[in-house]
Design a protein around this motif. Structure first.
Motif, PDB file in Angstrom:
ATOM      1  N   UNK A 497      33.636  11.276  16.482  1.00 55.65           N
ATOM      2  CA  UNK A 497      34.409  11.440  15.250  1.00 55.65           C
ATOM      3  C   UNK A 497      33.760  10.751  14.050  1.00 55.65           C
ATOM      4  N   UNK A 498      32.519  10.298  14.208  1.00 58.27           N
ATOM      5  CA  UNK A 498      31.858   9.583  13.117  1.00 58.27           C
ATOM      6  C   UNK A 498      31.541  10.529  11.964  1.00 58.27           C
ATOM      7  N   UNK A 499      31.906  10.135  10.776  1.00 60.48           N
ATOM      8  CA  UNK A 499      31.535  10.888   9.576  1.00 60.48           C
ATOM      9  C   UNK A 499      30.132  10.419   9.167  1.00 60.48           C
ATOM     10  N   UNK A 500      29.145  11.250   9.464  1.00 64.64           N
ATOM     11  CA  UNK A 500      27.754  10.832   9.269  1.00 64.64           C
ATOM     12  C   UNK A 500      27.390  10.696   7.797  1.00 64.64           C
ATOM     13  N   UNK A 501      27.979  11.528   6.947  1.00 60.79           N
ATOM     14  CA  UNK A 501      27.713  11.402   5.508  1.00 60.79           C
ATOM     15  C   UNK A 501      28.182  10.034   5.007  1.00 60.79           C
TER      16      UNK A 501
END
Length: 665
Positions: A497-501
Motif C-alpha cells: 500500500x506504499x504510495x511511491x510518489x
C-alpha cells in the motif's frame, strides 16, 4: 501511484512516474525533429539557388545508430540496406557484439552476391567499425585506407588491413576491436591466418624505435614481436612520416620504407593498451588464436603461481599511476603529484553541468589555482581516464589554505577566497574533484577509496530512519527540532500500500536538508553509533596522509595539551614558527632533519618504517611536529602567541587516538 507488491528500497526508479517522463521525452524529441525538418527545408531551398558548391545538403538525416551507419557508408554499401539488421542485433546484443556479427553478415552477403573477397571484407570491416564508433567519426571512412589479400611464404592467402592516421579518432578500444572484427570476418570467409617472416617483424620494431610522435604506450621489442607473430591479421598501413627505415626498409608485403603511423597506433594504443577489454570479448566469444592478448591484459598483476605455498600478503594500498606526469607539456601548471597529499581529493558523484569524461570542483578551487582552471579546461588526471573537462560544483569542498599569520582553514566561496587572497601564503589542499563512478568502469579502472562526504552520510542516514521512533531518536541526538525537518519517514519499508510518489518526495526533501546540515561532534558520534553511519566532514581527519612515524610524538603532545573554550591547545607548539619560510622554494632534495631547529617542542621522531627516508621532512622543518600533524590531518587551527589552537575536528582526533575528555580535562 501505489505499488502492487514489495520492491527493492534501493531501486532508483522507485516513485518516478515513468509513463509521464517518457511522454515528455517523446514530445521533446518530436519538437527537435520538427525544428530540424524546418532547418533542412530552408537549407534545401537555399542550395537550389546554385550559390554553393553543390545543390544538395550534404549531411543526411539519421534517427539512430543503424540509419547513421547506413548513410555514413552509403558509397561503400552500393545500395545494400543494413539498418534493419543492425537494429535487430542491437535489441539482443551489446554494441561490440553487434559490430562483429554485422561485419560477418555484411561480408558474407557481399560475397554471396558475387563481389570479390577484398571488397566483401572491406565493406564488412567498415560497417563493424562504424557501429563501434556510433557512426559519428571519420575513422570508418578515412581510418582504413584499403584491404588487401596477400600471400604467406607457403602460398596461403592472408588478410592485410591498411590503417591510416585518422584511425586515431576511433580510440584505442575501437582500433583493437577493428583487428578482431577483421579476424572474425576472415574466419567466416575461409581466409588463412597471417604468418609473418622475421624481416616483417623486425620492420615493425624499427618503426617504433624511429617514431617521434606521441604514443600513449610504446611496447618493448619483445612485446612487438609477440604481437606481430601471434596476430592472425597483418596490421599494415600507409606511410605517414618522412623518416625511412634503413635496416628493414624493403620488406615483402610492405610498400614503402617510410614509417607507417597507423600500424604503430593500432599496436601501441590499441592491442597493447586496451588488451583487458579485448580479452573480455575474445574469451566471451571463445575466439581461438587470441591467447597472446592475455599477456598484455594481465601485465602488472601478481603471478600467484610463482610464489611459495605459504600465506600471501597482498597490500590494499592503492598504487599510484605516474603516467600523467610524463605527459606534462612545458609551461603547464601541475596541481598535484600522484597520490600525494595536497592534490585534488576524490569525491564520487556528478554535478548537474557535468558530462562524460568530466570532473567538477568548487569555484573557490578554480580561483586557488590562479584561474588556470576554469569551465571547460581540459586537465590530465591520475585516474580513471586520460583527462577530464572541468565544470563547477557548488557542493564540492573548496581548498584548504594557510594564512601568513598561521591560520589554517577551508574556503568554499570564491568571493571569500579572492577577498582574503592577499593573506594567503599557501594553498595546502586543492579541495575535492567530483567524478562519476561510471568513469572508472568506462576506463576499465578499479574504484579507489574516497572520503566519506556529507551526501554519502545523508544517504546512509535516510535508509536508517525507518520508523517514527528512529526519527525521534535522530532529533534527540542531533539537537534538531522535528519542526525543522521534513515530514514523513524517509526509510519507511516499501509495502503493497506504499504510495511511491509520496515516498520519493519525502526522501528527496530529507536528503536536501541532511546533506547541508552541520552536526557537531557529540551528535555525529551518537548518530554513527545508533544508526550505523560513518562520521561526516569535518569529523573525519585525513588519517591516511599522516605519516605513521609521527604518531608517537603526536601522542606525547596530546598528553600535555589543554582544552579551553572549545579549543584544543598545544602550549609553545609554534614557538619559533616563521611564516616567511613558506615563501622559499623547496629544495630539490631535503637534508637530514635538524630536530633542534624545528618550531615548537623538540621531540625525537621514529625511524621510517615503510620507506628509507622520513616522509614530508619539509613540513616538519617549516611547521614543527604539532602544526605539521594538524596540517596533514586537515584540522582547522590558528596561533595565539606561541600556542597552537585547534578549533575544528580535534574531538575526532582525540577519539581516533584513544583519548577521552570531560569538559576541559
Amino acid at each position: 501511484m501505489t505499488e502492487a507488491g514489495p520492491r527493492d528500497v534501493f531501486d532508483p526508479l522507485l516513485g518516478l512516474d515513468i509513463p509521464r517522463l517518457e511522454a515528455e521525452m517523446d514530445a521533446y524529441h518530436d519538437w527537435l525533429d520538427q525544428r530540424a525538418d524546418d532547418a533542412y527545408q530552408i537549407a534545401t531551398k537555399m542550395r537550389k539557388l546554385g550559390l554553393d558548391h553543390t545543390k544538395e545538403v550534404e549531411i543526411p538525416r539519421a534517427s539512430d545508430l543503424a540509419s547513421r551507419t547506413e548513410k555514413l557508408l552509403i558509397h561503400h554499401l552500393e545500395g545494400e540496406e543494413v539498418a534493419d539488421d543492425i537494429r535487430a542485433l542491437l535489441a539482443e546484443h551489446d554494441r561490440e557484439t553487434t559490430s562483429i556479427r554485422m561485419g560477418q553478415l555484411v561480408a558474407k552477403r557481399f560475397k554471396d552476391k558475387g563481389h570479390d573477397l577484398q571488397k566483401s571484407i572491406d565493406v564488412g570491416l567498415r560497417v563493424g567499425l562504424a557501429i563501434l564508433t556510433e557512426a559519428v567519426l571519420v575513422a570508418p571512412l578515412e581510418g582504413i585506407s584499403e584491404v588487401r589479400l596477400l600471400a604467406n611464404v607457403d602460398g596461403s592467402q592472408f588478410l592485410s588491413i591498411y590503417f591510416a592516421g585518422p584511425i586515431r579518432a576511433a580510440g584505442g578500444t575501437a582500433q583493437a576491436l577493428a583487428v578482431l572484427i577483421a579476424d572474425m570476418i576472415r574466419r567466416e570467409l575461409g581466409v588463412d591466418a597471417y604468418v609473418p617472416t622475421q624481416p616483417e617483424v623486425e620492420r615493425v620494431k624499427e618503426e617504433f624505435g624511429l617514431y617521434r610522435g606521441n604514443l600513449q604506450y610504446r611496447p618493448t621489442p619483445e612485446e612487438i614481436e609477440s604481437i606481430v607473430k601471434a596476430c592472425p591479421i597483418m596490421i599494415n598501413g600507409e606511410s605517414t612520416e618522412a623518416i625511412e627505415c634503413a635496416g628493414y626498409g624493403r620488406v615483402r608485403n610492405i610498400d614503402e620504407p617510410r614509417i607507417r603511423g597507423g600500424v604503430l597506433l593500432v599496436i601501441g594504443e590499441g592491442l597493447c593498451l586496451k588488451a583487458p577489454k579485448i580479452q573480455k570479448h575474445t574469451e566471451r566469444l571463445e575466439v581461438t588464436g587470441w591467447e597472446f592478448i592475455s599477456k598484455f591484459a594481465n601485465k602488472g598483476k601478481d603471478d600467484d603461481s610463482k610464489k611459495g605455498t605459504g600465506p600471501i600478503f597482498k597490500s590494499r594500498k592503492v598504487p599510484p599511476i605516474k603516467k600523467f606526469m610524463k605527459d606534462i607539456i612545458a609551461g603547464r601548471p601541475v596541481f598535484g603529484a600522484p597520490l600525494e597529499p595536497g592534490g585534488f581529493r576524490l569525491r564520487y558523484g556528478r554535478a548537474r553541468p557535468s558530462g562524460l569524461a568530466a570532473g567538477s570542483c568548487s569555484a573557490a578551487s578554480m580561483a586557488a589555482m590562479d584561474d588556470f582552471i576554469t569551465v571547460g579546461t581540459q586537465m590530465k588526471i591520475e585516474r580513471p581516464g586520460k583527462a577530464c573537462a572541468i565544470t563547477p560544483c557548488d557542493i564540492a569542498e573548496g581548498p584548504w589554505v594557510l594564512m601568513s599569520d598561521g591560520e589554517f582553514k577551508r574556503i568554499d566561496d570564491e568571493a571569500q577566497f579572492r577577498a582574503e587572497k592577499a593573506r594567503i601564503s599557501m594553498v595546502w589542499d586543492n579541495g575535492e574533484l567530483v567524478l562519476g563512478y561510471g568513469e572508472f568502469m568506462e576506463n576499465n579502472k578499479n574504484l579507489v577509496p574516497a572520503g566519506y562526504a556529507q551526501d554519502w552520510w545523508a544517504a546512509d542516514l535516510l535508509d536508517a530512519l525507518d520508523s517514527v521512533g528512529a526519527v525521534n531518536e535522530f532529533c534527540q541526538l542531533s539537537g534538531i527540532a522535528q519542526t525543522e525537518l521534513p515530514e514523513g519517514v524517509p526509510g519507511a519499508p516499501v509495502g503493497p500500500s506504499t504510495n511511491l510518489d509520496e515516498r520519493f518526495h519525502i526522501r528527496r526533501k530529507w536528503r536536501d536538508v541532511l546533506h547541508l546540515t552541520y552536526i557537531d561532534w557529540t551528535a555525529a558520534k551518537g548518530i554513527a553509533l545508533r544508526f550505523g553511519t560513518s562520521l561526516p566532514s569535518p569529523h573525519n581527519p585525513w588519517w591516511l596522509d599522516l605519516p605513521i612515524e609521527w604518531v608517537p610524538s603526536l601522542l606525547k603532545l596530546i598528553g600535555s595539551a589543554e582544552i579551553k573554550d572549545g579549543n584544543l591547545i598545544f602550549k609553545d607548539a609554534v614557538k619559533g614558527w616563521n611564516g616567511k619560510n613558506m615563501e622559499n622554494l623547496l629544495p630539490e632534495q631535503e637534508d637530514d632533519l635538524d630536530i633542534e631547529a624545528m618550531p615548537g617542542p623538540t621531540l625525537e621522531l621514529e625511524q621510517p618504517i615503510f620507506a628509507t627516508e622520513l616522509a614530508h621532512v619539509w613540513v616538519l622543518r617549516i611547521h614543527g611536529i604539532a602544526k605539521g600533524c594538524a596540517l596533514m590531518l586537515g584540522l582547522g587551527h590558528h596561533h595565539q602567541g606561541n600556542d597552537l589552537f585547534l578549533t575544528q575536528s580535534w574531538q575526532a582526533l582525540l577519539d581516533g587516538l584513544g583519548f577521552s575528555y570531560d569538559g576541559d580535562r
